[in-house]
Design an enzyme around this catalytic site. Structure first.
Site, PDB file in Angstrom:
ATOM      1  N   HIS A  43       0.826  -1.201   0.000  1.00  0.00           N
ATOM      2  CA  HIS A  43       0.000   0.000   0.000  1.00  0.00           C
ATOM      3  C   HIS A  43       0.865   1.257   0.000  1.00  0.00           C
ATOM      4  O   HIS A  43       0.564   2.244  -0.691  1.00  0.00           O
ATOM      5  CB  HIS A  43      -0.907   0.036   1.236  1.00  0.00           C
ATOM      6  N   GLN A 159      -9.149  -6.299 -10.842  1.00  0.00           N
ATOM      7  CA  GLN A 159      -9.771  -5.105 -10.264  1.00  0.00           C
ATOM      8  C   GLN A 159      -9.261  -3.843 -10.955  1.00  0.00           C
ATOM      9  O   GLN A 159     -10.041  -2.934 -11.276  1.00  0.00           O
ATOM     10  CB  GLN A 159      -9.470  -5.042  -8.776  1.00  0.00           C
TER      11      GLN A 159
END
Length: 291
Positions: A43, A159
């Site tokens: 992240h 995604q």
């Protein structure tokens, strides 16, 4: 001992809008990284990329209920907001948006985004609800944050393709960037769900990327896709408790490729189960690398 730093945070769309409006008035560009929290180095790589290309960066942390089925791990999904905030502060993130469910889906909310194209197959076979939930929440967050650039990880490659297709089809004024998957030393893709693995399961999990890399290399060497896939699936079935899929798809549109040698850039994608943990991963396969 010094107290841990925390990233400046807002929890309502109204507070977020005030911050965004001031940044816009000051002439800043805005980057956005949507997450479900339980942050790790993968992240943070997205945050750093957003900071590289934009003046101000917002990271959202929102465990989105519409992408979980009733039998999935919504209730036990790790929630580590304090630690996440400290990580974001250390990375230099400008703002954390941590809304409640009611802030994202207020009373009377009745709209979802229906997705096809790159959303067909792969993850949708096991989780048919998933990409409608993802597309709907991302569209909602885009409307609240109003970013110039949004950054997603390539680990969730399908995604990423779904979001890009949605942005194109709905003419949303956002540029979507993908960032290469961050990995452990043995190649295992970083994931919030890796904490569920026992030590023995963790060792087996590291084999997934090896199998996918070997499959990609075979394809790049000109081996027919059908034969290379058969070998990889047999090997994966001997290592993992279940194999949901191992597939080769077109890299740009996620269309099924033929059974013969690759004719264009592709992506090798997989989902497997190790104990009770479901892992996904993917690697590129480019016929241009031959020879």
């Amino acid at each position: 001992m010094l107290p841990a730093l925390h990233c400046p945070a807002v929890h309502t769309a109204e507070s977020l809008a005030r911050e965004i409006s001031q940044w816009r008035a000051d002439g800043h560009t805005i980057g956005f990284v949507p997450t479900m929290g339980a942050l790790h180095e993968g992240h943070i790589a997205l945050v750093l990329k957003a900071m590289e290309v934009c003046d101000r960066v917002v990271v959202s942390i929102f465990v989105n209920p519409t992408q979980f089925a009733a039998h999935e791990d919504l209730g036990t999904y790790p929630r580590t907001l304090e630690a996440d905030s400290a990580l974001l502060a250390a990375a230099g993130c400008h703002l954390l948006y941590a809304p409640s469910v009611e802030e994202v889906y207020p009373d009377g909310f009745a709209t979802t985004v229906s997705v096809e194209g790159p959303a067909i197959g792969l993850e949708s076979d096991a989780r048919p609800h998933f990409f409608a939930g993802v597309a709907s929440v991302v569209a909602r967050l885009f409307g609240q944050v109003r970013p110039d650039i949004a950054v997603f990880g390539e680990k969730d490659y399908q995604q990423l393709m779904v979001v890009r297709r949605m942005v194109s089809d709905l003419a949303l004024p956002v540029t979507v960037l993908g960032v290469e998957t961050k990995r452990e030393a043995d190649g295992l893709a970083l994931s919030s769900r890796n904490v569920y693995l026992s030590p023995a399961e963790r060792m087996r999990a590291g084999r997934l990327n090896v199998i996918l890399r070997d499959l990609a290399h075979a394809l790049e060497d000109g081996e027919p896709a059908a034969r290379a896939l058969e070998h990889a699936r047999i090997l994966a079935a001997s290592v993992f408790d279940a194999v949901d899929y191992i597939e080769v798809r077109d890299a740009d549109r996620l269309e099924i490729v033929g059974e013969g040698p690759l004719a264009r850039p592709a992506r090798v994608l997989a989902a497997v189960r190790v104990g009770k943990t479901r892992l996904i991963d993917n690697v590129p396969a480019n016929p241009a690398r031959r020879g």
